[in-house]
Enzyme design. Structure first.
Site, PDB file in Angstrom:
ATOM      1  N   HIS A 123       0.811  -1.162   0.183  1.00  0.00           N
ATOM      2  CA  HIS A 123       0.190   0.412  -0.628  1.00  0.00           C
ATOM      3  C   HIS A 123       0.954   1.042  -0.168  1.00  0.00           C
ATOM      4  O   HIS A 123       0.108   2.586  -0.193  1.00  0.00           O
ATOM      5  CB  HIS A 123      -1.067   0.035   1.176  1.00  0.00           C
ATOM      6  CG  HIS A 123      -0.046   0.322   2.814  1.00  0.00           C
ATOM      7  ND1 HIS A 123      -0.279  -0.980   3.184  1.00  0.00           N
ATOM      8  CD2 HIS A 123       0.067   1.446   3.637  1.00  0.00           C
ATOM      9  CE1 HIS A 123       0.302   0.255   4.391  1.00  0.00           C
ATOM     10  NE2 HIS A 123       0.478   1.031   3.647  1.00  0.00           N
ATOM     11  N   ASP A 153       0.199  -7.081   1.925  1.00  0.00           N
ATOM     12  CA  ASP A 153       0.296  -6.315   2.116  1.00  0.00           C
ATOM     13  C   ASP A 153       1.868  -5.821   1.120  1.00  0.00           C
ATOM     14  O   ASP A 153       2.528  -5.906   2.306  1.00  0.00           O
ATOM     15  CB  ASP A 153      -0.452  -5.694   3.061  1.00  0.00           C
ATOM     16  CG  ASP A 153       0.124  -4.473   2.643  1.00  0.00           C
ATOM     17  OD1 ASP A 153       0.162  -3.712   1.557  1.00  0.00           O
ATOM     18  OD2 ASP A 153      -0.402  -3.776   4.024  1.00  0.00           O
ATOM     19  N   SER A 228       4.579   2.436   8.004  1.00  0.00           N
ATOM     20  CA  SER A 228       3.927   1.162   7.012  1.00  0.00           C
ATOM     21  C   SER A 228       5.755   0.390   6.188  1.00  0.00           C
ATOM     22  O   SER A 228       6.107   1.293   5.825  1.00  0.00           O
ATOM     23  CB  SER A 228       3.179   1.646   6.606  1.00  0.00           C
ATOM     24  OG  SER A 228       2.277   1.429   7.171  1.00  0.00           O
TER      25      SER A 228
END
Length: 468
Positions: A123, A153, A228
């Site tokens: 993402h 992901d 992230s």
């Protein structure tokens, strides 16, 4: 006064004895070496030259060594998009105008090899026209996207560099609840930041609606947007997770963050390098978490485990003798308390590998070896659905002779409804018996022609739709 002198003498003697004992045991400690094979370095680097050598676990309150090993191996990742800035009303008509770049988003990444392999979250780079990577020394590179796995992901990047600091994978199965960890990210394109916390839980299923079950490590180390894709490491500086998500109503960290376990991330990276996609290994069983209600009905004392309700014919589980009603308690030495424990471990294995299953049948513990099958799945891009094959036994429940099962509805699906569980029995009026049939029909279709798809619901309702 004399009594006080005696007490002081005793205290001094005890201190000397403690220091001497500490020195004795310190000198007796031995160094343990662990050899990690890094598959993508076989051609460039001698894997045996990279050893994770450590003595005893460092002090729980001193993370400096782990931080030193980690900060230079964590990078800043920019998701860049390009667009044209018009200078006159005619620019767009003629495809001219000034090309500009804008940052759509940013995150972190982890260097996995000295020649520039980097893992991050999908993402973070999704939809990017260009991916830029900035190292901890402020050097910036344009990265090539080697592969992505949106379901997990994970994205794999490559930059043209050498002699980079990198992290080795630790064993996430060995991580213990309560163990100290560091979360390392590079969210502001300055330098890497380090936060500390403990492992709060393992095998967390976040209950995502896409039915792609995952098993996360939960930690209370502070992770915020921009972190992230960063590293979760143990106190030895080994990579045990890729920081991925937080649970928050404000969008900022409130005490819960989640990481993809390193064993899962390592397997995904290896698959992307070798096959270009991720191959899922399955037992060939279906069922549910065991709970107190089911345990009471079965008259068993255990209230944890995976209760088998169906065994797929021609599966590894069937060949190994597993049956409906069996309760899986361990896979290899991994305790199975719930479904997320099982999927988390199996997602780190490859099709064709053999695992040992410890299970209960009639309150008697038994063991068997199961060879894992590959989960066959295919995406019909025009429909935005993912289909898988279905057993003859399950086809009978639909009253159908052929078809493929809609396993999952993708975000770009033609429908906003959850149609998973429906069968696709025909495409362009041709019966489909397998994923290969679906591929053949779609590949032989002219892209300009419409596509007729026949759906069958579990209650026997059949409908055909035309897709253009």
């Amino acid at each position: 006064m004399k009594k006080n002198v005696q007490l002081i003498s005793i205290a001094l003697f005890a201190s000397v004895l403690s220091i001497g004992g500490y020195k004795f045991f310190e000198e007796e400690s031995k160094t343990v070496s662990q050899d990690y094979e890094i598959p993508w370095q076989k051609e460039n680097v001698n894997a045996t030259s990279h050893l994770a050598s450590y003595s005893e676990e460092p002090s729980e309150l001193n993370f400096t060594e782990a931080a030193k090993k980690t900060v230079n191996a964590v990078v800043h990742v920019k998701n860049v998009t390009t667009y044209r800035q018009s200078r006159s009303p005619f620019d767009y008509s003629y495809g001219s105008g000034e090309t500009r770049k804008a940052i759509r988003g940013a995150g972190s990444g982890v260097i996995l090899s000295p020649d520039g392999l980097i893992v991050t979250n999908n993402h973070v780079i999704d939809g990017a026209s260009e991916v830029q990577v900035t190292l901890n020394d402020n050097k910036t590179y344009v990265a090539e996207v080697l592969g992505t796995s949106p379901d997990n992901d994970i994205a794999l990047l490559k930059i043209d560099a050498t002699e980079l600091d990198f992290l080795i994978f630790g064993d996430s199965n060995e991580v213990q609840v309560g163990e100290w960890v560091l979360a390392v990210g590079n969210p502001f394109n300055l330098t890497s930041t380090v936060t500390a916390g403990i492992i709060s839980a393992k095998a967390r299923d976040l209950g995502r609606s896409d039915k792609n079950f995952q098993s996360f490590i939960q930690t209370d180390a502070a992770v915020n947007p921009g972190n992230s894709g960063g590293a979760l490491v143990n106190t030895r500086g080994e990579l045990i997770g890729i920081n991925t998500a937080i649970t928050s109503q404000t969008g900022s960290f409130i005490g819960y963050s989640f990481a993809i376990p390193s064993n899962n991330a390592k397997k995904i990276v290896e698959d992307l390098i070798e096959f270009g996609n991720v191959r899922r290994a399955i037992l060939g069983v279906r069922g549910s978490d065991l709970n107190s209600m089911i345990a009471k009905e079965l008259d068993i004392e255990n209230s944890q485990g995976f209760y088998i309700t169906n065994v797929d014919p021609e599966s590894g589980a069937k060949e190994a003798g597993l049956e409906k009603g069996d309760i899986i308690k361990f896979i290899d030495d991994i305790k199975i308390r719930k479904f997320a424990d099982m999927t988390g471990y199996l997602n780190s294995k490859n099709p064709g590998e053999t695992v040992e299953i410890t299970y209960l049948r009639d309150n008697v513990e038994r063991k068997t070896d199961v060879t894992l099958d590959i989960f066959k799945v295919y995406r019909i891009e025009d429909l935005g659905v993912e289909v898988t094959e279905i057993s003859e036994e399950d086809l009978k429940k639909y009253g159908a002779e052929s078809g493929v099962l809609i396993h999952r509805v993708l975000s770009d699906s033609f429908t906003k409804s959850d149609i998973s569980g429906l069968l696709i029995t025909k495409i362009n009026e041709k019966e489909v018996n397998s994923i290969d049939d679906v591929k053949t029909i779609i590949n032989n279709k002219d892209s300009k022609d419409p596509m007729l798809v026949t759906f069958l619901s579990p209650n026997g309702q059949e409908k055909t739709y035309v897709f253009r």
